[in-house]
Design a protein around this motif. Sequence first.
Motif, short mmCIF file in Angstrom:
data_model
loop_
_atom_site.label_atom_id
_atom_site.label_comp_id
_atom_site.label_asym_id
_atom_site.label_seq_id
_atom_site.Cartn_x
_atom_site.Cartn_y
_atom_site.Cartn_z
N ILE A 165 0.86 -1.18 0.00
CA ILE A 165 0.00 0.00 0.00
C ILE A 165 0.90 1.23 0.00
O ILE A 165 1.63 1.47 0.97
CB ILE A 165 -0.94 0.01 1.22
N GLN A 166 0.89 1.95 -1.11
CA GLN A 166 1.79 3.10 -1.24
C GLN A 166 1.40 4.22 -0.27
O GLN A 166 2.25 4.80 0.40
CB GLN A 166 1.78 3.63 -2.67
N LYS A 167 0.10 4.50 -0.22
CA LYS A 167 -0.37 5.57 0.66
C LYS A 167 -1.86 5.45 0.87
O LYS A 167 -2.58 4.98 0.00
CB LYS A 167 -0.04 6.95 0.05
N THR A 168 -2.31 5.85 2.06
CA THR A 168 -3.74 5.88 2.37
C THR A 168 -4.19 7.33 2.53
O THR A 168 -3.60 8.09 3.29
CB THR A 168 -4.03 5.10 3.66
N TYR A 169 -5.23 7.69 1.78
CA TYR A 169 -5.79 9.04 1.84
C TYR A 169 -7.16 8.99 2.50
O TYR A 169 -7.93 8.05 2.25
CB TYR A 169 -5.97 9.62 0.43
N PRO A 170 -7.52 10.00 3.29
CA PRO A 170 -8.91 10.10 3.73
C PRO A 170 -9.79 10.38 2.53
O PRO A 170 -9.34 10.96 1.53
CB PRO A 170 -8.90 11.28 4.71
N LEU A 171 -11.03 9.95 2.60
CA LEU A 171 -11.95 10.10 1.47
C LEU A 171 -12.08 11.57 1.05
O LEU A 171 -12.29 11.87 -0.13
CB LEU A 171 -13.33 9.54 1.85
N SER A 172 -11.91 12.47 1.99
CA SER A 172 -12.02 13.91 1.69
C SER A 172 -10.90 14.38 0.77
O SER A 172 -10.99 15.45 0.17
CB SER A 172 -12.01 14.73 2.97
N GLU A 173 -9.82 13.58 0.65
CA GLU A 173 -8.69 13.96 -0.21
C GLU A 173 -8.63 13.10 -1.47
O GLU A 173 -7.55 12.80 -1.98
CB GLU A 173 -7.38 13.86 0.58
N VAL A 174 -9.79 12.73 -1.97
CA VAL A 174 -9.84 11.86 -3.14
C VAL A 174 -9.18 12.50 -4.35
O VAL A 174 -8.57 11.80 -5.18
CB VAL A 174 -11.31 11.46 -3.44
N VAL A 175 -9.26 13.81 -4.48
CA VAL A 175 -8.63 14.49 -5.62
C VAL A 175 -7.12 14.33 -5.57
O VAL A 175 -6.46 14.03 -6.58
CB VAL A 175 -9.02 15.98 -5.65
N ALA A 176 -6.55 14.50 -4.38
CA ALA A 176 -5.10 14.32 -4.21
C ALA A 176 -4.69 12.88 -4.53
O ALA A 176 -3.63 12.64 -5.13
CB ALA A 176 -4.68 14.68 -2.79
N ALA A 177 -5.54 11.92 -4.16
CA ALA A 177 -5.25 10.52 -4.45
C ALA A 177 -5.21 10.27 -5.95
O ALA A 177 -4.34 9.56 -6.46
CB ALA A 177 -6.29 9.62 -3.78
N HIS A 178 -6.16 10.88 -6.67
CA HIS A 178 -6.18 10.72 -8.14
C HIS A 178 -4.95 11.39 -8.77
O HIS A 178 -4.37 10.85 -9.73
CB HIS A 178 -7.47 11.31 -8.72
N HIS A 179 -4.54 12.52 -8.25
CA HIS A 179 -3.33 13.16 -8.77
C HIS A 179 -2.11 12.26 -8.56
O HIS A 179 -1.23 12.19 -9.42
CB HIS A 179 -3.10 14.51 -8.08
N GLU A 180 -2.07 11.58 -7.42
CA GLU A 180 -0.96 10.66 -7.14
C GLU A 180 -0.95 9.52 -8.16
O GLU A 180 0.10 9.13 -8.67
CB GLU A 180 -1.11 10.10 -5.72
N LEU A 181 -2.14 9.01 -8.46
CA LEU A 181 -2.24 7.94 -9.45
C LEU A 181 -1.79 8.40 -10.83
O LEU A 181 -1.13 7.67 -11.57
CB LEU A 181 -3.69 7.45 -9.55
N GLN A 182 -2.15 9.62 -11.18
CA GLN A 182 -1.85 10.14 -12.51
C GLN A 182 -0.36 10.34 -12.75
O GLN A 182 0.08 10.43 -13.90
CB GLN A 182 -2.60 11.46 -12.73
N LYS A 183 0.42 10.38 -11.68
CA LYS A 183 1.88 10.49 -11.83
C LYS A 183 2.45 9.26 -12.51
O LYS A 183 3.52 9.32 -13.12
CB LYS A 183 2.55 10.68 -10.47
#
Length: 217
Positions: A186-204
């Motif tokens: 598991i690279q990183k766990t984001y709170p659901l409120s930070e879903v946009v940041a999680a998607h940005h991480e994926l897009q890298k």
Amino acid sequence: MAVDAKLLAKVPDNVSLEQAGALPCIGQTALQFVDFADIKTGEHVVINAPAGGVGHLLIQLLMNKVAQDNIKVTVICSPEKYAKLDELIDVSKLAGWIDYTKDEDFPDLQADVLLDLVGDEAGVRALSVLKTGARVNVLPTIWVDKLKEAGQQKDLAVAGYKAQRSGQDMARVLQEVADGKLTLKIQKTYPLSEVVAAHHELQKGDAFGKIVLAAAE
């Protein structure tokens, strides 16, 4: 909410809910994709992107087949991802590694099977490692037609796959993690409120393992 019992699996005591939450898509997909590929004894398999969500589980399952069925496995990935594979498998048992960031022309390995977890131009580029009549199994099914067209001269058999929901397969992958037979990253766990940041991480495009969203308790 009523749920079909066939879709349920009990989480083993030594598997966290965070781990369990990371597994339904990638775990079932990796297990089923190996079966779908129908890899024969002694075949040479090339896997594109062996360190992402599905890939980092799939490469472990393939290395089990190296020992059991005498297959050969070559990976296509960056040096950074190749270095991280050491955390999952014995890389000395790989047949080879292709650095797509450096190798303009991939070697003609006369490989039997390509497991493509990327598609698009990266998938097309990887076709050069295959022998005539080889099999290509691609997970992003939107790229099937493009790879079929690109592989016409080699008469490649291209098939896409979409995972089927199965409580039985879910239970199996959970137990593999519980028994230490599969390593889940598991690279990183984001709170659901930070879903946009999680998607940005994926897009890298440099994820190693899975990114998880945690619902508020």
